[in-house]
Design a protein around this motif. Structure first.
Motif, PDB file in Angstrom:
ATOM      1  N   PRO A 186      14.883  65.237  17.846  1.00  0.00           N
ATOM      2  CA  PRO A 186      14.684  63.798  17.605  1.00  0.00           C
ATOM      3  C   PRO A 186      13.344  63.518  16.905  1.00  0.00           C
ATOM      4  N   GLU A 187      13.208  62.299  16.378  1.00  0.00           N
ATOM      5  CA  GLU A 187      11.962  61.848  15.722  1.00  0.00           C
ATOM      6  C   GLU A 187      11.409  62.919  14.790  1.00  0.00           C
ATOM      7  N   ALA A 188      12.292  63.372  13.904  1.00  0.00           N
ATOM      8  CA  ALA A 188      11.942  64.515  13.051  1.00  0.00           C
ATOM      9  C   ALA A 188      10.779  64.221  12.110  1.00  0.00           C
ATOM     10  N   SER A 189      10.633  62.951  11.677  1.00  0.00           N
ATOM     11  CA  SER A 189       9.576  62.665  10.704  1.00  0.00           C
ATOM     12  C   SER A 189       8.209  62.500  11.350  1.00  0.00           C
ATOM     13  N   ALA A 190       8.149  62.548  12.688  1.00  0.00           N
ATOM     14  CA  ALA A 190       6.845  62.489  13.362  1.00  0.00           C
ATOM     15  C   ALA A 190       6.103  63.810  13.164  1.00  0.00           C
ATOM     16  N   GLY A 191       6.877  64.899  13.067  1.00  0.00           N
ATOM     17  CA  GLY A 191       6.287  66.174  12.670  1.00  0.00           C
ATOM     18  C   GLY A 191       5.444  66.898  13.703  1.00  0.00           C
ATOM     19  N   GLU A 192       4.861  66.202  14.682  1.00  0.00           N
ATOM     20  CA  GLU A 192       3.978  66.846  15.657  1.00  0.00           C
ATOM     21  C   GLU A 192       4.734  67.124  16.961  1.00  0.00           C
ATOM     22  N   ASP A 193       4.420  68.228  17.604  1.00  0.00           N
ATOM     23  CA  ASP A 193       4.947  68.567  18.940  1.00  0.00           C
ATOM     24  C   ASP A 193       6.435  68.262  19.081  1.00  0.00           C
ATOM     25  N   GLN A 194       7.219  68.848  18.224  1.00  0.00           N
ATOM     26  CA  GLN A 194       8.656  68.565  18.266  1.00  0.00           C
ATOM     27  C   GLN A 194       9.320  69.272  19.435  1.00  0.00           C
ATOM     28  N   HIS A 195      10.468  68.729  19.870  1.00  0.00           N
ATOM     29  CA  HIS A 195      11.238  69.401  20.916  1.00  0.00           C
ATOM     30  C   HIS A 195      12.720  69.338  20.561  1.00  0.00           C
ATOM     31  N   VAL A 196      13.514  70.109  21.286  1.00  0.00           N
ATOM     32  CA  VAL A 196      14.936  70.269  20.965  1.00  0.00           C
ATOM     33  C   VAL A 196      15.773  69.779  22.138  1.00  0.00           C
ATOM     34  N   ILE A 197      16.848  69.037  21.823  1.00  0.00           N
ATOM     35  CA  ILE A 197      17.750  68.528  22.867  1.00  0.00           C
ATOM     36  C   ILE A 197      19.112  69.203  22.695  1.00  0.00           C
ATOM     37  N   ARG A 198      19.667  69.673  23.800  1.00  0.00           N
ATOM     38  CA  ARG A 198      21.010  70.273  23.747  1.00  0.00           C
ATOM     39  C   ARG A 198      22.056  69.161  23.686  1.00  0.00           C
ATOM     40  N   THR A 199      23.142  69.390  22.966  1.00  0.00           N
ATOM     41  CA  THR A 199      24.250  68.430  22.994  1.00  0.00           C
ATOM     42  C   THR A 199      25.338  68.997  23.911  1.00  0.00           C
ATOM     43  N   PRO A 200      26.230  68.135  24.405  1.00  0.00           N
ATOM     44  CA  PRO A 200      27.272  68.619  25.338  1.00  0.00           C
ATOM     45  C   PRO A 200      28.464  69.268  24.635  1.00  0.00           C
ATOM     46  N   PHE A 201      28.439  69.391  23.305  1.00  0.00           N
ATOM     47  CA  PHE A 201      29.638  69.843  22.589  1.00  0.00           C
ATOM     48  C   PHE A 201      29.755  71.367  22.623  1.00  0.00           C
ATOM     49  N   GLU A 202      30.975  71.828  22.870  1.00  0.00           N
ATOM     50  CA  GLU A 202      31.207  73.273  22.989  1.00  0.00           C
ATOM     51  C   GLU A 202      32.076  73.772  21.840  1.00  0.00           C
ATOM     52  N   GLY A 203      31.933  75.059  21.549  1.00  0.00           N
ATOM     53  CA  GLY A 203      32.819  75.696  20.564  1.00  0.00           C
ATOM     54  C   GLY A 203      32.794  75.041  19.198  1.00  0.00           C
ATOM     55  N   VAL A 204      31.640  74.563  18.770  1.00  0.00           N
ATOM     56  CA  VAL A 204      31.556  73.849  17.490  1.00  0.00           C
ATOM     57  C   VAL A 204      31.582  74.846  16.342  1.00  0.00           C
ATOM     58  N   ASP A 205      32.554  74.688  15.441  1.00  0.00           N
ATOM     59  CA  ASP A 205      32.600  75.569  14.284  1.00  0.00           C
ATOM     60  C   ASP A 205      31.754  74.990  13.156  1.00  0.00           C
ATOM     61  N   ASP A 206      31.811  73.675  13.008  1.00  0.00           N
ATOM     62  CA  ASP A 206      31.025  73.012  11.962  1.00  0.00           C
ATOM     63  C   ASP A 206      30.928  71.537  12.313  1.00  0.00           C
ATOM     64  N   PHE A 207      30.081  70.816  11.564  1.00  0.00           N
ATOM     65  CA  PHE A 207      29.959  69.377  11.816  1.00  0.00           C
ATOM     66  C   PHE A 207      29.743  68.672  10.487  1.00  0.00           C
ATOM     67  N   PHE A 208      30.021  67.380  10.465  1.00  0.00           N
ATOM     68  CA  PHE A 208      29.869  66.602   9.238  1.00  0.00           C
ATOM     69  C   PHE A 208      29.271  65.243   9.576  1.00  0.00           C
ATOM     70  N   ILE A 209      28.169  64.911   8.894  1.00  0.00           N
ATOM     71  CA  ILE A 209      27.547  63.589   9.038  1.00  0.00           C
ATOM     72  C   ILE A 209      27.516  62.966   7.646  1.00  0.00           C
ATOM     73  N   PRO A 210      28.165  61.816   7.451  1.00  0.00           N
ATOM     74  CA  PRO A 210      28.212  61.224   6.112  1.00  0.00           C
ATOM     75  C   PRO A 210      26.806  60.932   5.577  1.00  0.00           C
ATOM     76  N   PRO A 211      26.607  61.083   4.258  1.00  0.00           N
ATOM     77  CA  PRO A 211      25.290  60.793   3.683  1.00  0.00           C
ATOM     78  C   PRO A 211      25.062  59.289   3.560  1.00  0.00           C
ATOM     79  N   THR A 212      23.789  58.898   3.467  1.00  0.00           N
ATOM     80  CA  THR A 212      23.496  57.489   3.168  1.00  0.00           C
ATOM     81  C   THR A 212      23.337  57.352   1.654  1.00  0.00           C
ATOM     82  N   ASN A 213      23.383  56.126   1.167  1.00  0.00           N
ATOM     83  CA  ASN A 213      23.078  55.881  -0.249  1.00  0.00           C
ATOM     84  C   ASN A 213      22.414  54.505  -0.353  1.00  0.00           C
TER      85      ASN A 213
END
Length: 538
Positions: A271-298
């Motif tokens: 989260p808060e990727a553009s803060a850049g300092e002291d980053q941390h990682v959050i697990r998601t509850p999704f299992e067996g993920v082969d791939d994912f897709f997030i639509p781009p903005t424009n």
């Protein structure tokens, strides 16, 4: 729900956007042959970006001011200088290119200093922005910019390349240290003679940071673009192979395989990727993920709420809420025996295109279309198959069938209809494809495509289908040397206003000038440089 039915059985859509355009048919209960169709066309006021916002030049050099406008219908562009229309001033020295989207001054003088306003208008609205030009004696002596560079991640570390002069501005070697932890960027592996790096996927976070995966180190490295240094490493689940930056929620998604057989894949979020300092990682509850897709903005759609994940064994996609990172619903493709492989999205009509995996029992696996308003599967995209790519303005769908070399181009009309405009037979088995804005026609694009196996690069004028080839750009990286994705030879563009593209061969990089559709240069001695990020103005 974004819609309601009134007491008189009318349909009310509370907040219309471009995804609602299309045909709405109302049927009479019990009398299926009685129906009436309404066509909803959605107009959008212009949204513009100018480039650069300010620039300083010395007398006598040429200067360009660019303005990119999107809207429905296509906006008309005009320019003012210090509030006065420049049209009467046009001459050999001052010209407008690409339907007004570029203002070119061939030899600047002191009196060209000023505030240039780009105004875009269509039937439903107007937008404007200012690009400032200063003519100064020693403008060139300002400090070197750290922006407008390609970052290339290869065996030998990180190369920062300025494409205009084909100049290597910085080389971060494998033994350089990470600022916070003092670990080496690419730790030495016992038994290997030379110290080398292994990368898989990288994303640009608001031109401030680059996040890049090191699959064998089970970590994500964060590069600061201002100082051009590695500032932090984040431990993630084993074998991180794909990253995506979700701009709407400022978070980076990390897909890890677990092992080379992809037996225990996981999805994590930074989260808060553009803060850049002291980053941390959050697990998601999704299992067996082969791939994912997030639509781009424009420019028109700047917020995305939902993403999709899919599993290699299931004929379905799972819709997820990006904000809460929760599962919302499953969209089933059992009737079409389709196991999803890749997806694309257009905000015109709000369609998702799903390419199904090759199936031994079916000769061709066509694409499926999902309507994002109702999440209903509309059915196959006629007989189109291949990896779907959507142009940045959402108006074209390009489907590249890597086995047959066929490229089909469909246009998305402003009534939400999908129509085939041409079908190209090429001998290029496409590895990757990207879009380059045209410099002669406003709101038009070229496609640039690389091959899995061949040394040629294909470029096509999107609106006409006129094809050309750049020949002999050396052999691509072998699939054995690139196990992380199907894209063993990427094609990377330089954004909305950039004119350069980059594509790696096995041991070198090629820079292409998209303005002239020619090869700009080859940078040799860069091995397996198949992870590339463009960084704009910093």
């Amino acid at each position: 729900m974004p819609w309601d039915f009134g007491e008189d059985d009318s349909l009310y859509i509370s907040k219309v956007t471009t995804i609602h355009m299309g045909n709405y048919t109302c049927h009479a209960y019990g009398y299926e042959e009685l129906y009436q169709t309404h066509i909803l066309q959605v107009n959008v006021p212009p949204v513009i970006r100018v480039y650069p916002e300010t620039q300083a030049q010395e007398p006598g050099v040429s200067a360009s001011l660019k303005c990119h406008a999107e809207g429905i219908p296509n906006p008309r562009i005009t320019w003012l200088k210090n509030g006065i229309d420049i049209m009467p001033k046009l001459s050999k020295q001052l010209t407008l290119l690409a339907n007004g989207s570029e203002l070119h001054i061939s030899s600047v003088r002191y009196e060209d200093t000023g505030a240039y306003t780009c105004i875009a208008k269509n039937e439903v609205g107007v937008d404007e922005d200012i690009s400032s030009l200063f003519i100064e004696d020693s403008a060139r002596k300002t400090r070197l910019s750290v922006g407008n560079m390609f970052y290339v991640f290869s065996d030998d570390g990180i190369t920062v390349l300025q494409p205009n002069e084909c100049e290597i501005r910085r080389h971060i070697r494998p033994e350089e240290r990470i600022f916070t932890s003092y670990e080496e960027i690419c730790p030495r592996v016992e038994g290997e003679g030379t110290q080398s790096c292994l990368w898989a996927s990288a994303v640009n976070v608001r031109d401030k940071y680059i996040y890049v995966t090191q699959p064998k180190q089970n970590r994500v490295l964060i590069i600061d673009t201002q100082t051009q240094k590695a500032i932090q490493s984040l431990d993630v689940d084993p074998l991180p192979t794909k990253l995506h930056y979700d701009k709407s929620h400022d978070q980076v998604w990390v897909l890890s395989w677990g092992d080379m057989r992809k037996s225990s894949p996981t999805l994590q979020v930074i989260p808060e990727a553009s803060a850049g300092e002291d980053q941390h990682v959050i697990r998601t509850p999704f299992e067996g993920v082969d791939d994912f897709f997030i639509p781009p903005t424009n420019l028109i759609i700047n917020h995305v709420r939902f993403g999709f994940i899919f599993n290699r064994s299931k004929s379905a996609v799972h819709k997820i809420d990006l904000e809460t990172v929760t599962h919302i619903k499953t969209i089933n493709f059992k009737n079409y025996s389709c196991v999803p492989q890749t997806m694309a999205y257009t905000h015109l009509g709000g369609y998702f295109f799903v390419q199904c995996r090759r199936n031994r029992s079916v000769a061709v696996s066509p694409q499926l279309i999902i309507d994002s308003v109702t999440d209903a599967v509309i059915g196959p995209n006629s007989d189109v198959s291949g990896t779907p790519y959507i142009s940045p303005d959402g108006r074209y769908l390009v489907s590249a069938d890597e086995d047959s070399g066929r490229i089909k181009v469909q246009a998305l009309s402003l009534r939400g209809e999908i129509e085939l405009i041409y079908d190209l037979q090429t001998n290029i088995h496409v590895s990757d494809l990207t879009f380059q804005p045209s410099f002669t026609e406003g709101n038009q694009y070229y496609i640039y495509a690389t091959s899995h196996l061949q040394t040629d690069v294909l470029f096509v004028e999107l609106s006409t289908g006129k094809m050309n080839v750049l020949k002999n750009l050396k052999d691509p990286i072998t699939s054995k040397d690139w196990p992380w994705s199907n894209y063993n030879r990427i094609m990377k563009d330089s954004g909305l206003f950039g004119q350069y593209l980059i594509t790696p061969a096995k041991d070198s990089l090629f820079v292409i000038n998209g303005r002239q559709n020619t090869l700009r240069c080859e940078v040799s001695g860069i091995r397996r440089g198949n992870t590339v990020v463009w960084v704009g103005e910093v």
